[in-house]
Design a protein around this motif. Structure first.
Motif, mmCIF file in Angstrom:
data_model
loop_
_atom_site.group_PDB
_atom_site.id
_atom_site.type_symbol
_atom_site.label_atom_id
_atom_site.label_comp_id
_atom_site.label_asym_id
_atom_site.label_seq_id
_atom_site.Cartn_x
_atom_site.Cartn_y
_atom_site.Cartn_z
ATOM 1 N N PRO A 4 82.556 -106.412 18.839
ATOM 2 C CA PRO A 4 82.728 -105.711 20.126
ATOM 3 C C PRO A 4 82.202 -104.281 20.109
ATOM 4 O O PRO A 4 82.214 -103.612 21.135
ATOM 5 C CB PRO A 4 84.243 -105.741 20.318
ATOM 6 C CG PRO A 4 84.808 -105.783 18.936
ATOM 7 C CD PRO A 4 83.833 -106.578 18.118
ATOM 8 N N CYS A 46 82.223 -100.358 17.984
ATOM 9 C CA CYS A 46 83.249 -99.310 17.874
ATOM 10 C C CYS A 46 82.559 -98.013 17.455
ATOM 11 O O CYS A 46 81.335 -97.934 17.468
ATOM 12 C CB CYS A 46 84.316 -99.716 16.851
ATOM 13 S SG CYS A 46 83.696 -99.694 15.153
ATOM 14 N N ARG A 59 81.913 -96.922 14.718
ATOM 15 C CA ARG A 59 81.037 -97.067 13.533
ATOM 16 C C ARG A 59 79.695 -97.723 13.868
ATOM 17 O O ARG A 59 78.838 -97.848 13.012
ATOM 18 C CB ARG A 59 81.728 -97.917 12.466
ATOM 19 C CG ARG A 59 82.980 -97.317 11.912
ATOM 20 C CD ARG A 59 83.610 -98.234 10.873
ATOM 21 N NE ARG A 59 85.013 -97.868 10.679
ATOM 22 C CZ ARG A 59 86.005 -98.354 11.408
ATOM 23 N NH1 ARG A 59 85.779 -99.248 12.341
ATOM 24 N NH2 ARG A 59 87.231 -97.943 11.197
#
Ligand code: SF4
Length: 348
Positions: free
Chosen positions: A263, A265, A267
């Motif tokens: 999904p 993030c 990072r």
């Protein structure tokens, strides 16, 4: 899941019902009279993994074109006919391997059906009685919509049966997902016809996918349904990708590529959405069952891609390719897709 018993029907050399695999259908949105355009769309659908393809036959010129298309494409085609028994006859004679009729817009008196049965028998062509919430026969008004849809389908099927014709597939479609689910549950209990599932006028790629996944997926999970169409206001190949994905998600089809992606993030180092879509597009033709992961960072992406056959853990400068859940190679991110496609080709 225990699959509901249904009789087996043949559409050309493709079986529907019984123990046959659940098939994915779509319908051309070209003019049938546009022979070359229609053949191209059929080729695109076939390449995407479509099992059965339907064409509208709205007039006699379309019936003539249907014959040319059927002869040249080498696939069993379904003719969609409204309002006219004459067109139904022409479509069957033109090579349709299944006829779809809607009792809401065709007379269902004995004489018409008796004549049609003679032609269907001559050409060994099954009929799909396709009832839609939006075009219900007036005689069933006043009942609940679910009951009216079931009654309309069964009443037409009974008329065919009266003339000894049982080569029948039934579809009850509604744009309301709950109506579609409930009416098919009721229908499934009282007959053994193979059932064609779909949410009609489901909408755009986004809303249509949600409605269809819930409607078709709920019924399939209960063992109901033998062939499916995901109706979308989108390029026709999307219907096929969606249908195949629904079957795969339920463990009902073990072929083709399942792309899993993270999904994203804080990072994330690459364009996961763009990359995942590109992988889906480039692997649409692959029939071998494969799970491919597309993850947005090497740090966690390697571990999260462990259950995949092939994977990408993308990084800003360098990306990691995974094979059988393990690190296969680290490559410069600018040539990631070339390297991935080379690995894919080698793998399949
Ligand atoms: S794989 Fe990496 S980028 Fe994707 S969600 Fe997990 S930690 Fe974030």
């Amino acid at each position: 899941m225990i699959r509901r018993y249904s009789r087996e029907i043949s559409i050309g050399d493709i079986k529907v019902g019984g123990n046959a695999p659940i098939t994915v259908q779509s319908m051309l949105n070209t003019k049938t009279t546009d022979v070359e355009g229609s053949l191209q769309q059929i080729a695109d659908l076939k390449n995407a993994g479509c099992d059965l393809i339907r064409l509208a036959v709205p007039d006699e010129k379309s019936a003539e074109a249907f014959k040319v298309i059927a002869d040249r494409c080498g696939l069993p085609l379904i003719a969609d006919v409204h309002y006219s028994y004459k067109l139904a006859e022409l479509a069957v004679k033109a090579g349709a391997k299944k006829l779809r009729m809607n009792p809401g817009n065709m007379a269902t008196d004995g004489e018409h059906i008796k004549n049609l049965v003679a032609i269907l028998n001559d050409y060994n062509v099954p009929v799909r009685i396709g009832v839609n919430g939006g075009s219900l026969d007036k005689q069933f008004k006043g009942m609940s919509e679910d009951d009216a849809l079931v009654a309309s389908a069964l009443s037409t099927a009974d008329t065919f049966e009266k003339f000894g014709f049982s080569n029948i597939i039934v579809a009850i479609k509604a744009s309301n997902v709950l109506t579609m689910i409930e009416s098919n549950r009721k229908l499934a209990k009282v007959c053994d016809y193979p059932l064609h599932l779909g949410v009609t006028e489901a909408g755009t790629l986004k809303s249509g996918l949600i409605k269809s996944s819930i409607g078709i997926g709920t019924l399939l999970e209960e063992g109901i349904g033998d062939t499916i169409r995901v109706s979308l206001s989108a390029p026709v190949v999307e219907e096929v990708y969606a249908g195949k994905a629904i079957l795969r998600a339920l463990g009902l089809r073990n072929s083709g590529v399942e792309v899993v992606s993270c999904p994203t993030c804080a990072r994330t180092e690459i364009d996961v959405q763009g990359l995942a879509e590109e992988v889906e597009r480039l692997t649409a033709h692959v029939t071998k069952p494969l799970k491919i992961s597309v993850m947005g960072c090497p740090l966690n992406g390697i571990g999260e891609g462990e259950g995949s056959d092939l994977g990408i853990a993308g990084g800003k400068e360098k990306s990691v390719l995974l094979k059988n859940g393990e690190i296969y190679k680290t490559v410069p991110s600018e040539i990631l897709m070339q390297e991935f496609m080379a690995l894919l080709e080698q793998f399949i």
